[in-house]
Design an enzyme around this catalytic site. Structure first.
Site, PDB file in Angstrom:
ATOM      1  N   ASP A  18       0.820  -1.216   0.000  1.00 50.22           N
ATOM      2  CA  ASP A  18       0.000   0.000   0.000  1.00 50.22           C
ATOM      3  C   ASP A  18       0.853   1.265   0.000  1.00 50.22           C
ATOM      4  OD1 ASP A  18      -2.281   1.503   0.055  1.00 50.22           O
ATOM      5  OD2 ASP A  18      -2.590   1.327   2.212  1.00 50.22           O
ATOM      6  N   ASN A  66     -10.612  -3.117  -6.179  1.00 56.78           N
ATOM      7  CA  ASN A  66      -9.777  -2.201  -6.972  1.00 56.78           C
ATOM      8  C   ASN A  66     -10.347  -1.905  -8.372  1.00 56.78           C
ATOM      9  OD1 ASN A  66      -6.609  -3.359  -5.575  1.00 56.78           O
ATOM     10  ND2 ASN A  66      -7.829  -1.573  -5.021  1.00 56.78           N
TER      11      ASN A  66
HETATM   12  C1  FPP Z   1      -2.093  -0.009  -3.238  1.00 52.07           C
HETATM   13  O1  FPP Z   1      -1.586   1.312  -3.247  1.00 52.07           O
HETATM   14  C2  FPP Z   1      -1.572  -0.741  -4.383  1.00 52.07           C
HETATM   15  C3  FPP Z   1      -2.317  -1.339  -5.343  1.00 52.07           C
HETATM   16  C4  FPP Z   1      -3.789  -1.326  -5.366  1.00 52.07           C
HETATM   17  C5  FPP Z   1      -1.690  -2.030  -6.488  1.00 52.07           C
HETATM   18  C6  FPP Z   1      -0.441  -2.801  -6.175  1.00 52.07           C
HETATM   19  C7  FPP Z   1       0.217  -3.119  -7.434  1.00 52.07           C
HETATM   20  C8  FPP Z   1       1.546  -3.117  -7.637  1.00 52.07           C
HETATM   21  C9  FPP Z   1       2.578  -2.890  -6.587  1.00 52.07           C
HETATM   22  C10 FPP Z   1       2.048  -3.384  -8.987  1.00 52.07           C
HETATM   23  C11 FPP Z   1       1.844  -4.840  -9.245  1.00 52.07           C
HETATM   24  C12 FPP Z   1       2.914  -5.416  -9.972  1.00 52.07           C
HETATM   25  C13 FPP Z   1       3.746  -6.372  -9.520  1.00 52.07           C
HETATM   26  C14 FPP Z   1       4.683  -6.929 -10.488  1.00 52.07           C
HETATM   27  C15 FPP Z   1       3.788  -6.876  -8.133  1.00 52.07           C
HETATM   28  P1  FPP Z   1      -2.607   2.508  -3.454  1.00 52.07           P
HETATM   29  O2  FPP Z   1      -2.695   2.764  -4.917  1.00 52.07           O
HETATM   30  O3  FPP Z   1      -3.901   2.200  -2.781  1.00 52.07           O
HETATM   31  O4  FPP Z   1      -1.866   3.688  -2.729  1.00 52.07           O
HETATM   32  P2  FPP Z   1      -2.536   4.915  -1.984  1.00 52.07           P
HETATM   33  O5  FPP Z   1      -3.290   4.335  -0.805  1.00 52.07           O
HETATM   34  O6  FPP Z   1      -1.357   5.731  -1.564  1.00 52.07           O
HETATM   35  O7  FPP Z   1      -3.423   5.604  -2.970  1.00 52.07           O
END
Ligand code: FPP
Length: 237
Positions: A18, A66
């Site tokens: 996250d 998501n």
């Molecule tokens: C949460 O951060 C993250 C996600 C919903 C997506 C996670 C995906 C990746 C790390 C890329 C996947 C690829 C690989 C190869 C593992 P957020 O977007 O909710 O962050 P925020 O809370 O700061 O908005």
């Protein structure tokens, strides 16, 4: 924080990756750039887990919730996953990582589904295992398990009174995988967000203030050291 020689390293670590969006916002970049940096952080941590001797690493890459994000952001995450899997397939023999996916993959594009199944098929014999939670939700997983058990009851394989915790576990995506001893959530949020609801019953949770793209081996050491200081009693004294 040094890792303790006396306490074991967890054999299964799970991570809610996250903070990608906030990491990008702080830099005036699009959210997708945050996810790209998050994918790099994942690569480093997966390698480091292997060095430490961790046997299972489960990561929350995309939840059933998501899909509510913009088409551009969802598309960006899916592209990153596709790119990562293509590279993983290319480097399969060198890295020797066993891939598993937890979640309903049928909603992913046919190309991405194909990459997922190739990764699973080609890596089945390798030992360090990465479980990608993709279109995954803990409640959804339990509902699917209940439905599949009900179907087996209807077909006469079981009667309802046969259901035990052990039997229900065999209907989950995580069948054959031990429960995670340690679950890490970076980015300062203090909740589980529908991640591994069944499997986390006795997990130790470590919440950290670092954003996922900045999360590195030192942060993992710190989380493991915190885990090693905890006194796990499993309901006993
Ligand atoms: C949460 O951060 C993250 C996600 C919903 C997506 C996670 C995906 C990746 C790390 C890329 C996947 C690829 C690989 C190869 C593992 P957020 O977007 O909710 O962050 P925020 O809370 O700061 O908005």
């Amino acid at each position: 924080m040094a890792l303790s020689e006396n306490n074991p390293i967890p054999q299964h670590i799970a991570i809610i990756m996250d903070g990608n969006g906030r990491w990008a916002k702080k830099r005036g970049l699009p959210r997708t750039a945050g996810h790209a940096a998050g994918a790099e952080a994942f690569r480093k941590i997966a390698n480091y887990c292997r060095t430490l001797g961790v046997k299972y690493l489960t990561v929350y890459a995309f939840s059933t919730e998501n899909w509510k994000r913009s088409e551009e952001e969802v598309g960006g995450i899916m592209r990153l996953l596709g790119k990562y899997l293509q590279e993983a397939l290319r480097d399969m023999e060198k890295n020797r990582v066993c891939f598993r996916f937890f979640g309903d993959l049928s909603r992913l594009s046919p190309q991405l589904q194909k990459l997922c199944s190739e990764a699973v098929d080609q890596s089945a014999d390798y030992d360090v295992q990465v479980n990608f939670c993709l279109n995954y939700g803990g409640r959804d997983e339990i509902v699917r398990a209940a439905r599949a058990f009900a179907q087996d009851v209807a077909e006469g394989k079981y009667s309802s009174s046969d259901l035990t915790e052990e039997l229900l576990s065999t209907y989950l995506y995580s069948k054959d995988v031990p429960d995670p001893e340690l679950i890490i959530r970076p980015s300062g949020e203090l909740r589980t967000s529908n991640f591994l609801l069944w499997q986390s019953a006795y997990s130790e949770f470590v919440f950290m203030n670092v954003l996922w793209p900045d999360f590195g081996p030192k942060d993992l050491d710190e989380a493991i050291a915190e885990y090693q200081r905890r006194n796990r009693r499993f309901g006993g004294t």
